[in-house]
Design a protein around this motif. Structure first.
Motif, mmCIF file in Angstrom:
data_model
loop_
_atom_site.group_PDB
_atom_site.id
_atom_site.type_symbol
_atom_site.label_atom_id
_atom_site.label_comp_id
_atom_site.label_asym_id
_atom_site.label_seq_id
_atom_site.Cartn_x
_atom_site.Cartn_y
_atom_site.Cartn_z
ATOM 1 N N ARG A 1 0.471 17.461 2.249
ATOM 2 C CA ARG A 1 0.923 18.844 2.136
ATOM 3 C C ARG A 1 -0.288 19.763 2.239
ATOM 4 N N ASP A 2 -0.208 20.735 3.123
ATOM 5 C CA ASP A 2 -1.317 21.672 3.343
ATOM 6 C C ASP A 2 -2.618 20.950 3.699
ATOM 7 N N GLY A 3 -2.505 19.739 4.217
ATOM 8 C CA GLY A 3 -3.672 19.010 4.676
ATOM 9 C C GLY A 3 -4.515 18.377 3.594
ATOM 10 N N SER A 4 -4.217 18.635 2.308
ATOM 11 C CA SER A 4 -5.099 18.144 1.258
ATOM 12 C C SER A 4 -4.386 17.518 0.068
ATOM 13 N N ILE A 5 -3.073 17.735 -0.069
ATOM 14 C CA ILE A 5 -2.341 17.214 -1.223
ATOM 15 C C ILE A 5 -1.520 16.008 -0.782
ATOM 16 N N PRO A 6 -1.862 14.815 -1.261
ATOM 17 C CA PRO A 6 -1.101 13.626 -0.869
ATOM 18 C C PRO A 6 0.263 13.589 -1.557
ATOM 19 N N VAL A 7 1.276 13.243 -0.782
ATOM 20 C CA VAL A 7 2.646 13.120 -1.300
ATOM 21 C C VAL A 7 3.119 11.703 -1.019
ATOM 22 N N SER A 8 3.647 11.046 -2.035
ATOM 23 C CA SER A 8 4.134 9.680 -1.867
ATOM 24 C C SER A 8 5.414 9.667 -1.056
ATOM 25 N N ASP A 9 5.413 8.919 0.041
ATOM 26 C CA ASP A 9 6.644 8.751 0.807
ATOM 27 C C ASP A 9 7.619 7.850 0.056
ATOM 28 N N GLN A 10 7.074 6.931 -0.760
ATOM 29 C CA GLN A 10 7.952 6.043 -1.532
ATOM 30 C C GLN A 10 8.768 6.820 -2.569
ATOM 31 N N PHE A 11 8.147 7.854 -3.190
ATOM 32 C CA PHE A 11 8.790 8.555 -4.295
ATOM 33 C C PHE A 11 9.024 10.035 -4.029
ATOM 34 N N ASP A 12 8.615 10.518 -2.851
ATOM 35 C CA ASP A 12 8.804 11.926 -2.489
ATOM 36 C C ASP A 12 8.285 12.838 -3.595
ATOM 37 N N ASP A 13 7.045 12.587 -4.037
ATOM 38 C CA ASP A 13 6.462 13.328 -5.147
ATOM 39 C C ASP A 13 4.961 13.440 -4.909
ATOM 40 N N GLU B 1 -0.852 -0.259 -10.966
ATOM 41 C CA GLU B 1 -0.469 0.484 -9.764
ATOM 42 C C GLU B 1 0.317 -0.412 -8.812
ATOM 43 N N ALA B 2 1.559 -0.027 -8.518
ATOM 44 C CA ALA B 2 2.394 -0.816 -7.618
ATOM 45 C C ALA B 2 2.042 -0.588 -6.150
ATOM 46 N N PHE B 3 1.620 0.637 -5.821
ATOM 47 C CA PHE B 3 1.359 0.996 -4.426
ATOM 48 C C PHE B 3 -0.047 1.579 -4.303
ATOM 49 N N PRO B 4 -1.082 0.735 -4.269
ATOM 50 C CA PRO B 4 -2.448 1.249 -4.223
ATOM 51 C C PRO B 4 -2.717 2.057 -2.960
ATOM 52 N N MET B 5 -3.493 3.106 -3.147
ATOM 53 C CA MET B 5 -3.825 4.008 -2.055
ATOM 54 C C MET B 5 -5.040 3.466 -1.296
ATOM 55 N N GLN C 1 0.822 -1.198 0.000
ATOM 56 C CA GLN C 1 0.000 0.000 0.000
ATOM 57 C C GLN C 1 0.862 1.256 0.000
ATOM 58 N N ALA C 2 0.308 2.304 -0.597
ATOM 59 C CA ALA C 2 0.996 3.589 -0.640
ATOM 60 C C ALA C 2 1.173 4.148 0.772
ATOM 61 N N ARG C 3 2.337 4.729 1.017
ATOM 62 C CA ARG C 3 2.599 5.468 2.251
ATOM 63 C C ARG C 3 2.579 6.948 1.913
ATOM 64 N N GLY D 1 3.055 7.936 -14.224
ATOM 65 C CA GLY D 1 3.926 7.562 -13.118
ATOM 66 C C GLY D 1 4.506 8.798 -12.458
ATOM 67 N N PHE D 2 5.104 8.625 -11.306
ATOM 68 C CA PHE D 2 5.763 9.754 -10.664
ATOM 69 C C PHE D 2 6.907 10.258 -11.544
ATOM 70 N N SER D 3 7.449 11.400 -11.186
ATOM 71 C CA SER D 3 8.504 12.042 -11.970
ATOM 72 C C SER D 3 9.553 11.038 -12.445
ATOM 73 N N PRO D 4 9.946 11.108 -13.738
ATOM 74 C CA PRO D 4 10.972 10.185 -14.232
ATOM 75 C C PRO D 4 12.253 10.198 -13.407
ATOM 76 N N ALA D 5 12.560 11.348 -12.804
ATOM 77 C CA ALA D 5 13.766 11.425 -11.986
ATOM 78 C C ALA D 5 13.628 10.615 -10.698
ATOM 79 N N LYS D 6 12.380 10.419 -10.232
ATOM 80 C CA LYS D 6 12.152 9.742 -8.963
ATOM 81 C C LYS D 6 11.552 8.343 -9.126
#
Length: 232
Positions: free
Chosen positions: A11-23, A98-102, A5-7, A166-171
């Motif tokens: 951000r600002d209480g409403s924008i989810p940020v992936s801990d796996q990909f920092d994005d 999806e590798a990390f379902p929310m 599962q996604a971790r 997918g998340f940013s190609p860099a990440k």
């Protein structure tokens, strides 16, 4: 990449940020507007949905990265809008990898930021089980969990349009490798398309090598460019 599962952080209480990909999962400016610009606009879905409605034909979207489900809801809303004037039982098929379902509760929290799609979110979340197949009549969703580098080659379907989200190609370079883009092409119907928010050179070159004609288009918000591709 293990299926888990996604971790999240918020951000600002409403924008989810992936801990796996920092994005973040969507634009901090307007995630729905970005989806409509990049994925719906980049695949010319307004015109193609209208044509499908007039013909009473199904349409199949495939996606790398299901995330919050926002892309699905935006596409479903557009599909129902196009179908409204036609008496048809045509179905929008939506297959996502999806590798990390929310978690469903996290999806619901994230989607609260977009009241424009609230009616579609409520209908979807009421029956969504977190993975697998979900049938809502004119929408049939399949989310295949695990590493797309394994699950996509095993998939037997073909999509009319791809959302490469997918998340940013860099990440998250795994979802932008040449061999996976080759699988995207192999699982695209004749004349099918793909769109993505990134205009990274190696992604565009990978799509071209896989058999797509690639065009760089104006991006959303602060992103100068995005990528649109049509299968040759």
């Amino acid at each position: 990449m293990a299926d888990q599962q996604a971790r999240l952080s918020w951000r600002d209480g409403s924008i989810p940020v992936s801990d796996q990909f920092d994005d973040p999962y969507f634009s901090i400016h307007d995630g729905l507007a970005e989806t409509e610009h990049v994925f719906l606009g980049g695949n010319d879905l307004s015109n193609r949905f209208t044509a499908a409605a007039e013909a009473g034909a199904d349409f199949h979207i495939a996606e790398l990265g299901f995330g919050t489900g926002l892309n699905l809801l935006a596409a479903w809303r557009a599909w129902e809008t196009a179908q409204a004037e036609h008496d048809t039982a045509a179905v929008l098929h939506f297959t996502s990898f999806e590798a990390f379902p929310m978690a469903t509760d996290d999806m619901a929290r994230a989607l609260q930021a977009f009241p424009e799609v609230a009616p579609w979110a409520e209908r979807f979340l009421a029956v969504w089980g977190g993975a697998g197949v979900c049938d809502l009549g004119n929408l049939r969703v399949t989310v295949l969990t695990g590493d797309a580098r394994v699950s996509l080659p095993e998939w037997t379907g073909k999509a009319d349009a791809w959302f490469l989200d997918g998340f940013s190609p860099a990440k998250n370079p795994e979802l932008w490798q040449d061999d996976l883009l080759e699988e995207v092409a192999r699982h695209t119907a004749a004349g099918g398309t793909a769109a993505t928010y990134t205009a990274a050179g190696f992604v565009r070159r990978g799509l071209e090598a896989a058999g797509f004609d690639v065009t760089r288009k104006p991006g959303f918000g602060r992103k100068r460019h995005m990528t649109k591709a049509i299968l040759r």
